[in-house]
Design a protein around this motif. Structure first.
Motif, PDB file in Angstrom:
ATOM      1  N   VAL A 145       0.848  -1.193   0.000  1.00 52.12           N
ATOM      2  CA  VAL A 145       0.000   0.000   0.000  1.00 52.12           C
ATOM      3  C   VAL A 145       0.882   1.241   0.000  1.00 52.12           C
ATOM      4  O   VAL A 145       1.832   1.340   0.778  1.00 52.12           O
ATOM      5  N   ARG A 146       0.554   2.191  -0.877  1.00 49.67           N
ATOM      6  CA  ARG A 146       1.263   3.474  -0.925  1.00 49.67           C
ATOM      7  C   ARG A 146       0.464   4.517  -0.176  1.00 49.67           C
ATOM      8  O   ARG A 146      -0.691   4.789  -0.510  1.00 49.67           O
ATOM      9  N   ASN A 147       1.065   5.122   0.835  1.00 46.30           N
ATOM     10  CA  ASN A 147       0.439   6.252   1.513  1.00 46.30           C
ATOM     11  C   ASN A 147       0.867   7.515   0.770  1.00 46.30           C
ATOM     12  O   ASN A 147       2.031   7.920   0.838  1.00 46.30           O
ATOM     13  N   THR A 148      -0.055   8.115   0.045  1.00 41.14           N
ATOM     14  CA  THR A 148       0.279   9.257  -0.802  1.00 41.14           C
ATOM     15  C   THR A 148       0.499  10.530   0.003  1.00 41.14           C
ATOM     16  O   THR A 148       0.921  11.546  -0.551  1.00 41.14           O
ATOM     17  N   VAL A 149       0.219  10.492   1.302  1.00 45.25           N
ATOM     18  CA  VAL A 149       0.403  11.669   2.156  1.00 45.25           C
ATOM     19  C   VAL A 149       1.755  11.632   2.849  1.00 45.25           C
ATOM     20  O   VAL A 149       2.517  12.598   2.812  1.00 45.25           O
ATOM     21  N   THR A 150       2.079  10.507   3.468  1.00 44.10           N
ATOM     22  CA  THR A 150       3.327  10.408   4.229  1.00 44.10           C
ATOM     23  C   THR A 150       4.467   9.815   3.411  1.00 44.10           C
ATOM     24  O   THR A 150       5.606   9.782   3.878  1.00 44.10           O
ATOM     25  N   ASN A 151       4.155   9.304   2.199  1.00 48.34           N
ATOM     26  CA  ASN A 151       5.141   8.617   1.350  1.00 48.34           C
ATOM     27  C   ASN A 151       5.698   7.366   2.000  1.00 48.34           C
ATOM     28  O   ASN A 151       6.800   6.916   1.669  1.00 48.34           O
ATOM     29  N   GLU A 152       4.951   6.799   2.925  1.00 52.90           N
ATOM     30  CA  GLU A 152       5.338   5.539   3.550  1.00 52.90           C
ATOM     31  C   GLU A 152       4.613   4.376   2.865  1.00 52.90           C
ATOM     32  O   GLU A 152       3.570   4.558   2.240  1.00 52.90           O
ATOM     33  N   ARG A 153       5.200   3.198   2.989  1.00 55.76           N
ATOM     34  CA  ARG A 153       4.554   1.974   2.508  1.00 55.76           C
ATOM     35  C   ARG A 153       3.872   1.291   3.694  1.00 55.76           C
ATOM     36  O   ARG A 153       4.424   1.219   4.793  1.00 55.76           O
ATOM     37  N   LEU A 154       2.658   0.783   3.446  1.00 52.14           N
ATOM     38  CA  LEU A 154       1.875   0.146   4.495  1.00 52.14           C
ATOM     39  C   LEU A 154       1.544  -1.294   4.088  1.00 52.14           C
ATOM     40  O   LEU A 154       1.734  -1.687   2.945  1.00 52.14           O
ATOM     41  N   ASN A 155       1.005  -2.029   5.045  1.00 54.11           N
ATOM     42  CA  ASN A 155       0.685  -3.450   4.886  1.00 54.11           C
ATOM     43  C   ASN A 155       1.912  -4.268   4.497  1.00 54.11           C
ATOM     44  O   ASN A 155       1.871  -5.152   3.648  1.00 54.11           O
ATOM     45  N   ASN A 156       2.988  -3.940   5.170  1.00 53.06           N
ATOM     46  CA  ASN A 156       4.201  -4.744   5.061  1.00 53.06           C
ATOM     47  C   ASN A 156       4.056  -5.979   5.943  1.00 53.06           C
ATOM     48  O   ASN A 156       3.157  -6.073   6.786  1.00 53.06           O
ATOM     49  N   ASN A 157       4.956  -6.916   5.767  1.00 52.37           N
ATOM     50  CA  ASN A 157       4.958  -8.137   6.570  1.00 52.37           C
ATOM     51  C   ASN A 157       6.400  -8.480   6.905  1.00 52.37           C
ATOM     52  O   ASN A 157       7.059  -9.236   6.196  1.00 52.37           O
ATOM     53  N   ASN A 158       6.890  -7.895   7.965  1.00 52.31           N
ATOM     54  CA  ASN A 158       8.274  -8.087   8.396  1.00 52.31           C
ATOM     55  C   ASN A 158       8.302  -8.941   9.655  1.00 52.31           C
ATOM     56  O   ASN A 158       7.401  -8.843  10.503  1.00 52.31           O
ATOM     57  N   GLY A 159       9.335  -9.729   9.789  1.00 51.99           N
ATOM     58  CA  GLY A 159       9.435 -10.512  11.006  1.00 51.99           C
ATOM     59  C   GLY A 159      10.616 -11.462  11.001  1.00 51.99           C
ATOM     60  O   GLY A 159      11.282 -11.659   9.984  1.00 51.99           O
ATOM     61  N   TRP A 160      10.866 -12.003  12.165  1.00 47.33           N
ATOM     62  CA  TRP A 160      11.913 -12.999  12.311  1.00 47.33           C
ATOM     63  C   TRP A 160      11.521 -13.943  13.443  1.00 47.33           C
ATOM     64  O   TRP A 160      10.663 -13.620  14.275  1.00 47.33           O
ATOM     65  N   GLY A 161      12.175 -15.095  13.473  1.00 47.27           N
ATOM     66  CA  GLY A 161      11.896 -16.035  14.541  1.00 47.27           C
ATOM     67  C   GLY A 161      12.947 -17.108  14.647  1.00 47.27           C
ATOM     68  O   GLY A 161      13.673 -17.395  13.693  1.00 47.27           O
ATOM     69  N   LEU A 162      13.040 -17.680  15.829  1.00 47.78           N
ATOM     70  CA  LEU A 162      13.938 -18.802  16.090  1.00 47.78           C
ATOM     71  C   LEU A 162      13.173 -19.867  16.852  1.00 47.78           C
ATOM     72  O   LEU A 162      12.352 -19.555  17.724  1.00 47.78           O
ATOM     73  N   ARG A 163      13.441 -21.099  16.506  1.00 49.89           N
ATOM     74  CA  ARG A 163      12.805 -22.210  17.219  1.00 49.89           C
ATOM     75  C   ARG A 163      13.815 -23.318  17.463  1.00 49.89           C
ATOM     76  O   ARG A 163      14.576 -23.685  16.573  1.00 49.89           O
ATOM     77  N   LEU A 164      13.798 -23.847  18.648  1.00 45.85           N
ATOM     78  CA  LEU A 164      14.612 -24.991  19.004  1.00 45.85           C
ATOM     79  C   LEU A 164      13.683 -26.114  19.432  1.00 45.85           C
ATOM     80  O   LEU A 164      12.916 -25.965  20.396  1.00 45.85           O
ATOM     81  N   GLY A 165      13.714 -27.215  18.703  1.00 45.26           N
ATOM     82  CA  GLY A 165      12.925 -28.388  19.052  1.00 45.26           C
ATOM     83  C   GLY A 165      13.835 -29.505  19.515  1.00 45.26           C
ATOM     84  O   GLY A 165      14.995 -29.600  19.101  1.00 45.26           O
ATOM     85  N   ALA A 166      13.302 -30.349  20.363  1.00 46.82           N
ATOM     86  CA  ALA A 166      14.105 -31.450  20.905  1.00 46.82           C
ATOM     87  C   ALA A 166      13.237 -32.693  21.045  1.00 46.82           C
ATOM     88  O   ALA A 166      12.023 -32.609  21.255  1.00 46.82           O
ATOM     89  N   ARG A 167      13.877 -33.842  20.895  1.00 52.26           N
ATOM     90  CA  ARG A 167      13.208 -35.117  21.154  1.00 52.26           C
ATOM     91  C   ARG A 167      14.177 -35.996  21.929  1.00 52.26           C
ATOM     92  O   ARG A 167      15.408 -35.928  21.776  1.00 52.26           O
TER      93      ARG A 167
END
Length: 833
Positions: free
Chosen positions: A220-242
């Protein structure tokens, strides 16, 4: 508003589900592991839909199960994608929140995200119930399987599954060293890296480490603030054990931590500031990501910007004990810590649409038009002890157990309404600024017995007893309510009383039994016929989004009976699988969240047990392997539903709240007197277009229940050489028109003049072309991919999603329409080692 506070997103399914937006991580129970048998034709999936391992085609309930291979073939990336392939399942991102999914299964669903509401479609990760919708949108990679179970699932899965359950089972750590690394880029400057590795320490102990990182500019382009919206940023770590602790004791556990920054803010297909510009998606709010509300809000949320950030930590543990050759005990523990921070503008920096102003002029108010700022903290603990196995030489199969659930929620949130600098003194107006604290504690005991009087017949009886208590309290954050006195106008627990003076209870208790009965007949090795009757319930709560203490009214639990009959068949030597189910769902006290625009332009939120609900329909699914290289799949769903007003309901309830029948009479009287639904204050028909009464005085159509849903697709593997395959895949899904707002309020461009002489440029009577609102037209969505796969573990995938850039209304709030995501494309390269 929709929740998805954390979206168990792209983190942990790399052998862990690595959440895209904040995922709960999962530890798979050893006894719950899925098994995929290679039949050479159509794969058989062993599922745990009845909390024990069974072949999916032998389970006498309507279930759609996806193996990891099936998910890849259909281009399923996250949990929301599943909704394209399950009949009578509609899924969407919550308004504003890119980390939350709302599911409607056979008409039962909920889009409310505040923690005094519970979703009727439960989400489970390795048998761990995820209570908040904030944490239910996760990306699906390195997953063992996903099961979609129609509701209610009140016996074995428990509370809050009147609609059904979506159960995700993760892969456990492998026995040999190996893993994968994947990188990709795509539309809107998307960048993605995922990796996972199995690390067997010894023959009895192994680890799995997974990680994920994603970033994009937003579509999404915000024509007022010149920012982009509806981004999807993230990170994660998982440690599994058996671990294999002894010949009879095993353990699986995991810890996952994720961060997500993802929104689903209001946007338009044409630029509101320049309607001729229609080459993308646009927003015009003045609310920036870096923001200061200037002291209007109390606490840290005064500095929140136009974002939605969620952090989550999930720990899971499952001890499996083989008590004998045929009896197993599992001790399953889960702990979740989730935080969510956002400030979202639900009016795009302007006033809200109305008959008088269906397309409000662009104002781009710096503090936003209608803003909710939220600082939430949510913790839950679950403990289950489950016993399963067979008795009397297989005559009886048994599943029984005890379950404990404890949840604590703190939600500090405020509502701001703006009509601009030309408005009265005091604007922007803070409608409310308060902190909610609510808790849930529940105990349950359950059991299900399957008796096989003869080899081909199974008789099932199950029951669950639940003892639950919920508590609720509120504190007004404003300084005037915290100076040693609490005025009558403060939103505080001591002021919780209805307009008629009746005290609003701060606790709700429920003790009930939810039974299940079923029978099935194995007509042959490949054909199963079944019928069932199942009971379930969803917890009550409070209308916590009210902006006055008198509006925080309670609503009771909804209770459902579901009746199913159907068959499952493998035909032509398992080259064709065809399953069909007919169902009737009868719900008492359906919980219905509703939002509407008051005559003064502000938003009111209202939730009640407005009516009972009845839905009946059919569901059919097929998969076929006419040749070894070609796979075909499809589904068809039909449903016919309606609200049912309780007979002999009093005109007013104990809180002086009008019944729907009485409201409908009032609405029709107001319309007959020349008043206008959604009209100007002087002539508004205030009983119309509110709750489940439509603007024309009829009872509205239930939301997100298109009469027809359909999907179909194909995958074809072309052998370019002994080691190289080219695999094109395509699928389409269609659904008929439906309503996505409880009051069925939509604005159309045919002007009219009221009996009082007021000229309105729009109408709510479906005359003319659609402008904005809750009407969702029928639509097709097409997806396609092309994979180059090498036997040495390399693969390159090019895919498009919503390939023809089809636009569809997925949700509505305050007369605004929320659209589905536009066309996207991705190129990914992966190496398995």
């Amino acid at each position: 508003m929709k929740l998805r506070t954390i979206a168990i997103s792209q983190l942990a399914l790399a052998t862990a589900l690595l959440t895209l937006d904040a995922v709960p991580a999962l530890a798979q129970a050893t006894t719950a592991a899925a098994v995929v048998e290679n039949t050479g034709i159509i794969e058989d999936i062993v599922v745990t839909a009845q909390r024990r391992r069974e072949r999916a085609q032998d389970v006498p309930i309507a279930i759609t199960a996806f193996s990891a291979e099936a998910l890849q073939a259909r281009g399923v990336v996250n949990a929301l994608d599943l909704t394209q392939f399950v009949p009578n399942l509609v899924g969407l991102n919550n308004t504003g929140l890119g980390t939350a999914n709302a599911y409607y299964l056979r008409g039962l669903g909920n889009t409310e995200s505040v923690a005094t509401f519970d979703p009727p479609v439960g989400t489970y990760i390795d048998d761990i119930y995820i209570s908040r919708q904030n944490a239910n949108n996760f990306n699906l990679f390195d997953v063992e399987r996903v099961e979609v179970l129609r509701g209610p699932q009140g016996t074995l899965f428990g509370r809050n599954t009147t609609g059904g359950a979506i159960s995700v089972v993760m892969r456990e750590p492998g026995d040999t060293t190996g893993g994968y690394v994947e990188a990709g880029f795509g539309a809107y400057d998307q960048k993605l890296v995922r990796a996972g590795v199995d690390l067997p320490v010894s023959g009895n102990f192994g680890l799995k480490l997974s990680g994920y990182w994603q970033e994009d500019d937003g579509w999404v382009r915000n024509t007022v603030t010149n920012e982009r919206l509806n981004n999807n940023n993230g990170w994660g770590l998982r440690l599994g054990a058996r671990a294999k602790l002894s010949d009879s004791i095993t353990w699986n556990g995991s810890i996952t931590h994720t961060f997500a920054d993802a929104t689903n803010v209001l946007n338009f297909d044409c630029n509101p500031a320049n309607p001729a510009q229609c080459d993308g998606r646009f927003a015009t709010t003045g609310l920036r990501r870096s923001n200061d509300f200037g002291g209007r809000f109390v606490g840290p949320k005064d500095d929140f910007g136009n974002y939605n950030k969620a952090r989550m930590t999930l720990l899971t543990s499952n001890f499996g004990v083989a008590l004998s050759e045929k009896i197993n005990l599992n001790v399953i523990t889960g702990w979740l810590d989730l935080s969510q921070k956002f400030a979202l503008d639900f009016a795009d920096g302007t006033s809200l649409p109305s008959l008088s102003s269906p397309t409000p002029p662009v104002r781009s108010f710096t503090p936003g038009g209608f803003v909710i700022a939220n600082d939430g903290s949510h913790r839950q603990f679950t403990q289950e002890v489950k016993l399963s196995g067979s008795l009397a030489d297989g005559l009886i199969d048994l599943v029984t157990g005890l379950y404990y659930f404890k949840e604590t929620n703190n939600t500090d949130f405020a509502d701001l309404f703006n009509i601009g600098s030309a408005g009265p003194v005091g604007f922007p107006l803070v409608l409310a600024d308060r902190t909610l604290r609510n808790t849930t504690e529940a105990w349950a005991g359950y059991g299900q017995v399957d008796v096989h009087p003869i080899e081909s017949v199974t008789l099932t009886a199950g029951i669950r007893y639940t003892d639950e208590e919920k508590t609720f309290g509120v504190r007004d954050n404003r300084a005037s309510c915290n100076d040693g006195t609490i005025e009558a106008g403060c939103i505080d627990s001591i002021n919780l009383s209805a307009p008629n003076g009746v005290a609003i209870p701060r606790a709700q208790k429920v003790q009930l039994w939810t039974p299940r009965f079923a029978m099935s007949w194995k007509a042959s090795n490949d054909i199963l016929l079944f019928a069932s009757a199942t009971n379930g319930f969803k917890s009550g709560g409070w209308n916590a989004r009210g902006t006055a203490a008198s509006e925080l009214l309670p609503f009771g639990p909804e209770k459902a009976w579901s009746y199913e009959t159907g068959f499952k068949a493998d035909l032509f030597g398992k080259r064709l699988r065809f399953n069909m189910t007919a169902f009737i769902i009868d719900v008492a006290g359906l919980q219905t969240p509703s939002a509407f625009v008051r005559p003064n332009g502000s938003v009111a939120f209202l939730t009640r047990n407005f009516a009972d609900y009845l839905n009946k329909g059919i569901e059919a699914e097929f998969s076929a392997r006419p040749t070894e290289a070609l796979t075909l799949f499809g589904s068809l769903g039909y449903q016919d539903d309606r609200y049912a007003l309780p007979a002999n309901a009093p005109t007013l309830d104990e809180y002086n709240f009008q019944s729907v029948a009485a409201q409908q009479i009032s609405c029709r009287q107001q319309l007959a007197a020349g008043r206008v639904a959604l009209g100007a204050t002087a002539e508004v028909a205030g009983a119309c277009g509110v709750g489940i009464v439509a603007p024309d005085g009829s009872i509205a159509t239930p939301v997100r229940t298109p009469a027809w849903t359909m999907s179909m697709g194909a995958t074809y593997e072309v052998k370019a050489s002994d080691k190289v395959s080219i695999i094109p895949s395509a699928n389409v899904n269609w659904r008929s028109s439906s309503e996505v707002g409880t009051s069925a309020v939509s604005l159309f461009n045919q002007p009219f003049t009221s009996a009082g002489g007021t000229r309105y440029p729009a109408n709510a009577a479906y005359n003319g072309d659609f402008i904005r609102g809750s009407f969702s037209q029928a639509r097709w969505i097409a997806n396609a991919s092309l994979m180059l796969k090498h036997a040495d573990g390399w693969q390159v995938l090019v895919e498009c999603r919503n390939c023809f850039d089809e636009e569809a209304v997925e949700s509505s709030l305050a007369n605004h329409s929320y659209l589905n995501p536009p066309r996207t494309w991705t190129i990914r390269a992966r190496h398995n080692f």
